[in-house]
Design a protein around this motif. Structure first.
Motif, short mmCIF file in Angstrom:
data_model
loop_
_atom_site.label_atom_id
_atom_site.label_comp_id
_atom_site.label_asym_id
_atom_site.label_seq_id
_atom_site.Cartn_x
_atom_site.Cartn_y
_atom_site.Cartn_z
N HIS A 79 0.83 -1.20 0.00
CA HIS A 79 0.00 0.00 0.00
C HIS A 79 0.87 1.25 0.00
O HIS A 79 0.59 2.22 -0.72
CB HIS A 79 -0.92 0.01 1.22
N CYS A 111 0.88 4.10 -2.83
CA CYS A 111 0.54 5.46 -2.42
C CYS A 111 1.61 6.44 -2.89
O CYS A 111 1.29 7.50 -3.46
CB CYS A 111 0.39 5.52 -0.90
N ASN A 117 -2.79 8.70 4.85
CA ASN A 117 -2.72 7.26 5.11
C ASN A 117 -2.06 6.56 3.94
O ASN A 117 -2.28 6.93 2.78
CB ASN A 117 -4.13 6.69 5.32
N ASP A 141 -2.81 3.68 2.82
CA ASP A 141 -3.79 2.90 2.05
C ASP A 141 -4.67 3.82 1.21
O ASP A 141 -5.89 3.67 1.15
CB ASP A 141 -4.63 2.01 2.96
N THR A 142 -4.03 4.80 0.56
CA THR A 142 -4.75 5.75 -0.30
C THR A 142 -4.03 5.88 -1.64
O THR A 142 -2.83 5.63 -1.75
CB THR A 142 -4.84 7.15 0.35
N ALA A 157 -13.02 11.51 -0.35
CA ALA A 157 -12.61 10.12 -0.50
C ALA A 157 -13.61 9.32 -1.33
O ALA A 157 -14.83 9.58 -1.30
CB ALA A 157 -12.46 9.46 0.87
N SER A 217 -16.55 11.89 4.11
CA SER A 217 -15.24 12.53 4.27
C SER A 217 -15.27 13.69 5.26
O SER A 217 -14.42 14.58 5.21
CB SER A 217 -14.72 13.01 2.91
N SER A 264 -7.38 10.15 7.32
CA SER A 264 -6.80 9.51 6.13
C SER A 264 -6.13 10.51 5.19
O SER A 264 -5.25 10.14 4.42
CB SER A 264 -7.86 8.71 5.38
N PHE A 265 -6.58 11.79 5.27
CA PHE A 265 -5.98 12.82 4.41
C PHE A 265 -6.18 14.16 5.08
O PHE A 265 -7.25 14.74 5.04
CB PHE A 265 -6.63 12.81 3.02
N HIS A 312 -9.56 5.56 -1.02
CA HIS A 312 -9.16 5.07 0.29
C HIS A 312 -9.55 3.61 0.44
O HIS A 312 -10.73 3.26 0.38
CB HIS A 312 -9.83 5.91 1.40
N HIS A 361 -10.13 1.61 2.92
CA HIS A 361 -10.40 1.85 4.34
C HIS A 361 -10.05 0.65 5.21
O HIS A 361 -10.48 -0.47 4.96
CB HIS A 361 -11.88 2.19 4.53
#
Length: 308
Positions: free
Chosen positions: A17, A21, A95, A97-98, A125, A135, A179-180, A228, A230
């Motif tokens: 991931h 990314c 994150n 995982d994005t 997202a 989001s 996450s962002f 994402h 998640h």
């Protein structure tokens, strides 16, 4: 050299991931933007870390720094671990995982540059199928925990913007997901960065609350878009669910006081007393709640130092 943006991300046993990314950041970010990428490996397994290190060593991007922590410091701690190497006007905590869908960094930089009242901004997202994801959220509070988000949105949609709505313009919200997160470095430093007492969850709530007290507000900027995956680096378990409640109650007590903490604690005790009748796995969580959900019960206290 002072960069426009420092991208800070954490790897924890999810190097694939992280690699994807990083590639998406480089592919989607304008060449006119100067930026650095700082990665904290949060004490991953040896094989996972070495996979990421090999990728970074062979990447043609000189402004990348890979760090390795000898202990898992959690979300806030992992991001703060990389902070001494930040040398930029803005910081993007992303994150791993994005995947960026467009030039998020330029869009968010321009938005904050043109709007001094925006303290922190988030992108819109989407999941891996391209479907809309929530989001924004409302501050953790006794009101939210007991009455629920939907009730708050119905009675006061101005204070509590609808979470399940796709916005077309930058919109002030209570807080944006971790996450962002895109923030001015000076604002982040002024409020003290992440509270590293928290191991996982509610770090962004705490940060946005502290920024709001300085009249620096959170905004969702839907023009910036990302995918994402998640929960890819944090698999669900009863221990993770328990950590969620420990962090929640810590935030409630920190920002709303001891009586509010007791109110939410007893509300959760009652709820999970009934839940254990149908889901015996919740006995572990209930036991922690009965003890007051102390920080000493956090996963953070169970970490061990590893040497690569």
């Amino acid at each position: 050299m002072i960069f426009d943006i420092a991208v800070v991300l954490i790897n924890y046993n999810s190097s694939e991931h992280s690699i994807n990314c990083i590639r998406s950041i480089i592919q989607n970010t304008s060449n006119k933007l100067s930026y650095q990428i700082i990665i904290t490996d949060n004490c991953s397994e040896k094989e996972d870390y070495l996979q990421l290190k090999t990728f970074c060593d062979n990447l043609d991007f000189p402004n990348l720094k890979l760090l390795r922590s000898s202990i898992n410091t959690g979300f806030g701690g992992g991001n703060m671990f990389g902070l001494p190497f930040v040398n930029a006007t803005f910081i993007a905590f992303i994150n791993n995982d994005t995947l960026l869908k467009n030039d998020c960094l330029s869009i968010l930089k321009n938005t904050l540059h043109n709007n001094p009242s925006i303290g922190i901004a988030g992108a819109q997202a989407y999941n891996q199928k391209g479907e809309f994801m929530i989001s924004l959220d409302h501050f953790a509070s006794p009101t939210r925990e007991i009455l629920g988000r939907n009730f708050l949105e119905r009675v006061n949609s101005k204070k509590y913007p609808k979470r399940k709505q796709l916005y077309t313009q930058p919109t002030q919200v209570n807080f944006i997901p971790g996450s962002f997160m895109f923030v001015r470095a000076t604002d982040f430093y002024e409020v003290g960065g992440f509270d590293t007492t928290i191991f996982l969850y509610y770090e962004e709530t705490d940060l946005c609350l502290r920024l709001a007290k300085k009249h620096k507000f959170a905004y969702l900027v839907p023009q910036a878009e990302f995918i994402h995956f998640h929960g890819a680096s944090t698999p669900s378990s009863i221990y993770i669910k328990t950590e969620l409640k420990i962090s929640l109650l810590y935030i409630i007590r920190k920002h709303y006081g001891y009586l509010s903490y007791l109110l939410v604690l007893n509300y959760l005790r009652i709820n999970y007393s009934f839940s254990t009748l149908f889901k015996p796995k919740y006995w572990y969580l209930l036991k922690i709640l009965i003890a007051g959900a102390p920080i000493s019960s956090s996963i953070k206290t169970k970490q061990q130092i590893e040497v690569l």
